[in-house]
Design a protein around this motif. Sequence first.
Motif, PDB file in Angstrom:
ATOM      1  N   CYS A   1       8.020 -17.346   4.684  1.00 14.41           N
ATOM      2  CA  CYS A   1       6.927 -16.634   4.015  1.00 14.41           C
ATOM      3  C   CYS A   1       7.344 -16.255   2.616  1.00 14.41           C
ATOM      4  N   TYR A   2       6.342 -16.032   1.798  1.00 15.58           N
ATOM      5  CA  TYR A   2       6.555 -15.509   0.448  1.00 15.58           C
ATOM      6  C   TYR A   2       5.700 -14.269   0.294  1.00 15.58           C
ATOM      7  N   ILE A   3       6.335 -13.202  -0.205  1.00 16.16           N
ATOM      8  CA  ILE A   3       5.623 -11.941  -0.439  1.00 16.16           C
ATOM      9  C   ILE A   3       5.493 -11.763  -1.945  1.00 16.16           C
ATOM     10  N   PRO A   4       4.359 -12.129  -2.526  1.00 20.28           N
ATOM     11  CA  PRO A   4       4.193 -11.961  -3.971  1.00 20.28           C
ATOM     12  C   PRO A   4       4.043 -10.474  -4.303  1.00 20.28           C
ATOM     13  N   LEU A   5       4.666 -10.055  -5.383  1.00 15.96           N
ATOM     14  CA  LEU A   5       4.649  -8.632  -5.736  1.00 15.96           C
ATOM     15  C   LEU A   5       4.126  -8.357  -7.136  1.00 15.96           C
ATOM     16  N   ALA A   6       4.226  -9.346  -8.025  1.00 16.55           N
ATOM     17  CA  ALA A   6       3.856  -9.065  -9.414  1.00 16.55           C
ATOM     18  C   ALA A   6       3.288 -10.284 -10.114  1.00 16.55           C
ATOM     19  N   HIS A   7       2.509 -11.087  -9.412  1.00 20.94           N
ATOM     20  CA  HIS A   7       1.885 -12.255 -10.043  1.00 20.94           C
ATOM     21  C   HIS A   7       0.608 -11.834 -10.766  1.00 20.94           C
ATOM     22  N   ASP A   8       0.492 -12.264 -12.015  1.00 23.73           N
ATOM     23  CA  ASP A   8      -0.677 -11.878 -12.807  1.00 23.73           C
ATOM     24  C   ASP A   8      -1.375 -13.102 -13.393  1.00 23.73           C
ATOM     25  N   SER A   9      -1.295 -14.235 -12.684  1.00 29.01           N
ATOM     26  CA  SER A   9      -1.982 -15.434 -13.140  1.00 29.01           C
ATOM     27  C   SER A   9      -3.482 -15.241 -12.993  1.00 29.01           C
ATOM     28  N   PRO A  10      -4.282 -15.980 -13.753  1.00 36.09           N
ATOM     29  CA  PRO A  10      -5.739 -15.853 -13.617  1.00 36.09           C
ATOM     30  C   PRO A  10      -6.190 -16.110 -12.181  1.00 36.09           C
ATOM     31  N   GLY A  11      -6.977 -15.223 -11.657  1.00 37.72           N
ATOM     32  CA  GLY A  11      -7.479 -15.371 -10.307  1.00 37.72           C
ATOM     33  C   GLY A  11      -6.491 -15.016  -9.226  1.00 37.72           C
ATOM     34  N   ALA A  12      -5.370 -14.384  -9.607  1.00 34.18           N
ATOM     35  CA  ALA A  12      -4.367 -14.027  -8.599  1.00 34.18           C
ATOM     36  C   ALA A  12      -4.949 -13.024  -7.611  1.00 34.18           C
ATOM     37  N   PRO A  13      -4.678 -13.185  -6.307  1.00 36.10           N
ATOM     38  CA  PRO A  13      -5.208 -12.247  -5.316  1.00 36.10           C
ATOM     39  C   PRO A  13      -4.497 -10.900  -5.415  1.00 36.10           C
ATOM     40  N   ALA A  14      -5.122  -9.893  -4.818  1.00 41.51           N
ATOM     41  CA  ALA A  14      -4.490  -8.579  -4.741  1.00 41.51           C
ATOM     42  C   ALA A  14      -3.208  -8.690  -3.921  1.00 41.51           C
ATOM     43  N   GLN A  15      -2.156  -8.032  -4.399  1.00 41.32           N
ATOM     44  CA  GLN A  15      -0.853  -8.129  -3.749  1.00 41.32           C
ATOM     45  C   GLN A  15      -0.399  -6.757  -3.277  1.00 41.32           C
ATOM     46  N   LEU A  16       0.443  -6.748  -2.278  1.00 38.28           N
ATOM     47  CA  LEU A  16       0.969  -5.488  -1.761  1.00 38.28           C
ATOM     48  C   LEU A  16       1.824  -4.814  -2.826  1.00 38.28           C
TER      49      LEU A  16
ATOM     50  N   ALA B   1       5.900 -15.120 -13.012  1.00 38.37           N
ATOM     51  CA  ALA B   1       4.842 -14.177 -12.648  1.00 38.37           C
ATOM     52  C   ALA B   1       3.454 -14.734 -12.955  1.00 38.37           C
ATOM     53  N   GLN B   2       3.376 -15.745 -13.829  1.00 37.39           N
ATOM     54  CA  GLN B   2       2.083 -16.335 -14.165  1.00 37.39           C
ATOM     55  C   GLN B   2       1.792 -17.601 -13.361  1.00 37.39           C
ATOM     56  N   VAL B   3       2.752 -18.012 -12.528  1.00 41.45           N
ATOM     57  CA  VAL B   3       2.509 -19.141 -11.626  1.00 41.45           C
ATOM     58  C   VAL B   3       1.494 -18.701 -10.578  1.00 41.45           C
ATOM     59  N   SER B   4       0.577 -19.581 -10.228  1.00 45.39           N
ATOM     60  CA  SER B   4      -0.402 -19.211  -9.217  1.00 45.39           C
ATOM     61  C   SER B   4       0.309 -18.846  -7.915  1.00 45.39           C
ATOM     62  N   VAL B   5      -0.272 -17.936  -7.169  1.00 43.83           N
ATOM     63  CA  VAL B   5       0.339 -17.488  -5.916  1.00 43.83           C
ATOM     64  C   VAL B   5       0.463 -18.652  -4.929  1.00 43.83           C
ATOM     65  N   ASP B   6      -0.477 -19.569  -4.948  1.00 46.89           N
ATOM     66  CA  ASP B   6      -0.400 -20.729  -4.061  1.00 46.89           C
ATOM     67  C   ASP B   6       0.837 -21.578  -4.369  1.00 46.89           C
ATOM     68  N   ASP B   7       1.009 -21.917  -5.646  1.00 48.05           N
ATOM     69  CA  ASP B   7       2.155 -22.738  -6.029  1.00 48.05           C
ATOM     70  C   ASP B   7       3.457 -21.980  -5.818  1.00 48.05           C
ATOM     71  N   ALA B   8       3.452 -20.691  -6.127  1.00 49.25           N
ATOM     72  CA  ALA B   8       4.651 -19.885  -5.948  1.00 49.25           C
ATOM     73  C   ALA B   8       5.061 -19.815  -4.482  1.00 49.25           C
ATOM     74  N   THR B   9       4.073 -19.746  -3.601  1.00 47.71           N
ATOM     75  CA  THR B   9       4.367 -19.697  -2.165  1.00 47.71           C
ATOM     76  C   THR B   9       5.054 -20.978  -1.723  1.00 47.71           C
ATOM     77  N   ARG B  10       4.505 -22.114  -2.143  1.00 49.66           N
ATOM     78  CA  ARG B  10       5.114 -23.381  -1.747  1.00 49.66           C
ATOM     79  C   ARG B  10       6.554 -23.472  -2.261  1.00 49.66           C
ATOM     80  N   TYR B  11       6.774 -23.062  -3.501  1.00 47.12           N
ATOM     81  CA  TYR B  11       8.117 -23.157  -4.100  1.00 47.12           C
ATOM     82  C   TYR B  11       9.079 -22.133  -3.498  1.00 47.12           C
ATOM     83  N   ALA B  12       8.688 -20.866  -3.464  1.00 49.44           N
ATOM     84  CA  ALA B  12       9.612 -19.797  -3.081  1.00 49.44           C
ATOM     85  C   ALA B  12       9.887 -19.789  -1.581  1.00 49.44           C
TER      86      ALA B  12
END
Length: 920
Positions: free
Chosen positions: A373-388, A479-490
Amino acid sequence: MTKLVLIDGSSYLYRAFHALPPLSNAAGEPTGALFGVVNMLRGHLKEAPEHMAFVLDASGPTFRDALFPAYKAQRPPMPDELRAQVAPMMEIVAALGIPILRVPGVEADDVIGTLAVLGAAQGMAVVVSTSDKDMAQLVRPGVVLVNTMSGSRLDSDAAVLAKFGVRAEQIIDYLALMGDAVDNIPGVPKCGPKTAAKWLAEYHTLDGVIANADKIGGKIGESLREALPRLPLNRDLTTIKTDVVLEQGPAELALRARDVEALRGLYARYGFNQALKELDGDAASSIAAPAKLPSTSGRGFVAPLPTTATPIDPGLSAAGEYACVLTPAQLDAWVAQLHAADAFAIDTETDSLDPLQANLVGISLSVTPGKACYIPLAHDSPGAPAQLPREVVLQTLRPLLSDPDKHKIGQHGKYDLHVLARHGVALQGYADDTMLESFVLEAGIARHDMDTLAQRHLGYTTVKYDAVTGKGAKKIPFAQVSVDDATRYAAEDADITLRLHRVLGAKLAAEPALQTVYRQIEMPLVPVLARVEDNGVLIDIEVLRKQSAELSRRMLAAQQRATELAGRSFNLDSPKQLGALLFDELKLPALVKTPGGAPSTNEEALEAIADQHELPRIILEYRGLAKLRSTYTDKLPEMVNPHTGRVHTSYHQAGAATGRLSSSDPNLQNIPIRSEDGRRIRTAFIAPPGRQLVACDYSQIELRIMAHLSEDPALVRAFEQGADIHRATAAEVFGKPIGEVSANERRAAKAINFGLIYGMGAFGLARQLGIGRGEAQDYIALYFSRYPGVRDYMERTRALARDRGYVETVFGRRLTLEYIHSRNAAQRAGAERAAINAPMQGTAADIIKRAMVAVDGWLAGHRTQALMILQVHDELVFEVDADFVPELLHSVPALMTSAAQLKVPLVVDSGVGENWDQAH
């Protein structure tokens, strides 16, 4: 200005094939490489160049094959999936109206090089479109390199220098030194980009490096000297020809009209819908943009990647089940899995390579291979979902992360320890590190990064960092990478780390000696190094500024004096101008020549004539001052951490094959101490008020290890008696009482003592002592006659290395000798020298690592009174409360000397002062 675009078709075809997933059209025909090349071509055509050429390698041998029959010999045949895409690619290129060039006997690079030089000479703006680093040698006024896949652009000498560390005119020599595994060109072993750039910065050209090879020390110097015979050929192989006879010149490469009907049929057949829309007039979609992966919001898992020609990000390949944690319920579910597991892999994503200044962007975790799993915490890319919220996540994970009984697994986890500590989480139970597992198992392998390990041990190609962040001017922060792409990578990072540990851990378990090195030396050292790095060292910026000012004044004075001596102004940094002045105008003898026969102006050449004229001595002084200023006095103040006010170096465990630690950013292990100016730099490393610096240094540790390994009675006896080992050796070699040994005899004995353990022969000893080779050989023979145990140890070790292919340290660290059975005599001799030296260097490395762990354990009860702040070669440096210095001097040397039980005593010399120079 007329624009000429030269496409390196061969480079892009292979690059696209390996970068993109295995795409196919509706009929099942492969299209991945074709898709990448077509998008690149459409991007160039959008800029409306007047002239263009698509250049490919012709079939059959080239002149390089005649020069070097093994050239590219190891390359496998073109994969069938790629070969099937060549014909349609040629059809599309031709239909686009782009001239196609293939010239027998040379490579595409040579055709491009010739056209680029001709085009620039004719006033054209030449753009070379390639992903090949060799092409950087073509950059000059009027010639620009672009890489459409990465977005990078090299448009000036400064840009080349920023990317490679050398100027465009030095690229050929840079490549010759490094070699090229892809083209099967063997370079200098272990000479990577930084080393090649360093040598060329100092000696300017390959000829200069060759002429100064004897001055380059250590293992890399040996490797260079062994490689000297092949370097001129390397230069010929890496030089792009710019004088190929061509049937078409730049002006004859005008773009033709497109064959729209042919393109429509080809685009439809291969499923290039965006290109088809563009062809039919949809200007809004003129360039196919990468589509985003399906959103993970609210689902937790990334959907499988498409297998058709849908445009997607290059490098993203299908992997396991990777969850994106965005809700408290998802986080709780993963925490429950972590609690139930005996161990889990962890990795962090940040916004900086500096762990002491990095902010946490996300955390990835894996409990079971194939799931993460990936827990995004500070992604601010356009359209980024709300994060914990970050604090909520860290508070939830803290009990697990700080539990010493819950084992954590990482890849280069020292970085993650720093990052988590910076965010208030003290990671405990860090039990395994795949980088260190690989390093202990295969110390002779150059790379231990996760991407390389995944390919080597799992046969798995990972998502590359640049695939999600981009490169060059288009690179974005993570931090500007989309959460989707970041999840696959991280998430993949954590998953692959866990998978690698399963493989590497099993291999270590099968090697008890290596397992002991890993468990008792390397892993316990990780948190120790993290603490040393975190402690940092205080420097006096004002002292360094004053030193820089003084160095600048002395450089100016040297420049002025040089001008007076020359009778005119000239550029002291220009070898060409200096050579003309010294040898043409002043008629000084050219005692040192370059391999090409030209007079050299390197350090050796200037030293050779320094007694005949003052100018060479002034130039040497100027160069020495300039190096100190640029490398240390100017640079160190810029590296002070703004949050701590200290300089924090980074230590590398998986660097030198012998196990020696190295440091970088800044490299504090290479501060010169042989000259007064160099030693003065250490005066800027200071203790804060109320504290002092204490340095504890092993005395002649490698010679003591030689005595232990060889068991030579005379050598052992000298150390047991506490004798001056160099004076004792001189007494033995020259057959006289120790009290009658002269200073020159002691100096010769010292050169022999240290030279032999580094594999120095009669030639090297003669150069160092300034004596004849025959006399030097006599010294070595006398040495072995007095210390026959040393000779016997060397012979045994060579034989053992040939038999096993490796040698070991006292503690069982294995040092693989890649060239011990080489047919090349120079390579084989180098491996035999390494076989002698590696056990001593490796054992010394093991000893100081064991000492650091023991000392750190003792310091645990005295953290407020003393800090370990530096490790430099065989020395540990501490920052200590003034009233605690006696206790530290009582305890630390004792811990260091007890780090190994040798047949001779270990001795630690200690010093105290307000700065490092005083304490050293």
